[in-house]
Design a protein around this motif. Structure first.
Motif, PDB file in Angstrom:
ATOM      1  N   PHE A  42      52.400 -45.139   0.759  1.00  0.00           N
ATOM      2  CA  PHE A  42      53.002 -44.213  -0.197  1.00  0.00           C
ATOM      3  C   PHE A  42      52.319 -44.324  -1.549  1.00  0.00           C
ATOM      4  O   PHE A  42      51.988 -43.319  -2.177  1.00  0.00           O
ATOM      5  CB  PHE A  42      54.500 -44.491  -0.338  1.00  0.00           C
ATOM      6  N   PHE A  43      52.085 -45.546  -2.027  1.00  0.00           N
ATOM      7  CA  PHE A  43      51.449 -45.731  -3.324  1.00  0.00           C
ATOM      8  C   PHE A  43      49.986 -45.273  -3.299  1.00  0.00           C
ATOM      9  O   PHE A  43      49.490 -44.732  -4.288  1.00  0.00           O
ATOM     10  CB  PHE A  43      51.531 -47.193  -3.761  1.00  0.00           C
ATOM     11  N   ILE A  44      49.295 -45.465  -2.192  1.00  0.00           N
ATOM     12  CA  ILE A  44      47.913 -45.000  -2.086  1.00  0.00           C
ATOM     13  C   ILE A  44      47.857 -43.481  -2.126  1.00  0.00           C
ATOM     14  O   ILE A  44      47.042 -42.892  -2.845  1.00  0.00           O
ATOM     15  CB  ILE A  44      47.257 -45.561  -0.806  1.00  0.00           C
ATOM     16  N   ILE A  45      48.717 -42.823  -1.360  1.00  0.00           N
ATOM     17  CA  ILE A  45      48.743 -41.360  -1.346  1.00  0.00           C
ATOM     18  C   ILE A  45      49.128 -40.824  -2.721  1.00  0.00           C
ATOM     19  O   ILE A  45      48.549 -39.840  -3.204  1.00  0.00           O
ATOM     20  CB  ILE A  45      49.702 -40.847  -0.259  1.00  0.00           C
ATOM     21  N   GLN A  46      50.071 -41.465  -3.381  1.00  0.00           N
ATOM     22  CA  GLN A  46      50.485 -41.043  -4.711  1.00  0.00           C
ATOM     23  C   GLN A  46      49.325 -41.177  -5.710  1.00  0.00           C
ATOM     24  O   GLN A  46      49.126 -40.303  -6.554  1.00  0.00           O
ATOM     25  CB  GLN A  46      51.677 -41.878  -5.159  1.00  0.00           C
ATOM     26  N   ALA A  47      48.545 -42.237  -5.615  1.00  0.00           N
ATOM     27  CA  ALA A  47      47.404 -42.417  -6.513  1.00  0.00           C
ATOM     28  C   ALA A  47      46.329 -41.368  -6.258  1.00  0.00           C
ATOM     29  O   ALA A  47      45.718 -40.861  -7.201  1.00  0.00           O
ATOM     30  CB  ALA A  47      46.830 -43.816  -6.328  1.00  0.00           C
ATOM     31  N   ILE A  48      46.103 -41.034  -5.004  1.00  0.00           N
ATOM     32  CA  ILE A  48      45.115 -40.001  -4.672  1.00  0.00           C
ATOM     33  C   ILE A  48      45.562 -38.651  -5.217  1.00  0.00           C
ATOM     34  O   ILE A  48      44.756 -37.903  -5.786  1.00  0.00           O
ATOM     35  CB  ILE A  48      44.876 -39.945  -3.148  1.00  0.00           C
ATOM     36  N   GLU A  49      46.832 -38.326  -5.061  1.00  0.00           N
ATOM     37  CA  GLU A  49      47.344 -37.057  -5.586  1.00  0.00           C
ATOM     38  C   GLU A  49      47.262 -37.005  -7.107  1.00  0.00           C
ATOM     39  O   GLU A  49      46.918 -35.973  -7.674  1.00  0.00           O
ATOM     40  CB  GLU A  49      48.779 -36.834  -5.123  1.00  0.00           C
TER      41      GLU A  49
END
Length: 55
Positions: A42-49
């Motif tokens: 979740f945190f990785i996807i949030q950082a990419i977004e």
């Protein structure tokens, strides 16, 4: 609180909670691993977004 610290605390808390919940259902700690990976994902996807929207 910075994002890396927040990610570390959230991932550890999800892992520990998953271990205890998994022990109640006889999953031998697998639930803790799954919840930790999902939380960090979740945190990785949030950082990419966030990176894509800031361009």
């Amino acid at each position: 609180m910075s994002r890396p610290v927040q990610a570390l605390i959230s991932t550890a808390a999800a892992g520990f909670a998953g271990i205890y919940i998994g022990a109640a259902f006889n999953l031998e700690g697998y639930l803790g691993i799954i919840l930790s990976i999902a939380t960090l994902g979740f945190f990785i996807i949030q950082a990419i977004e966030d990176k894509n929207t800031n361009k």
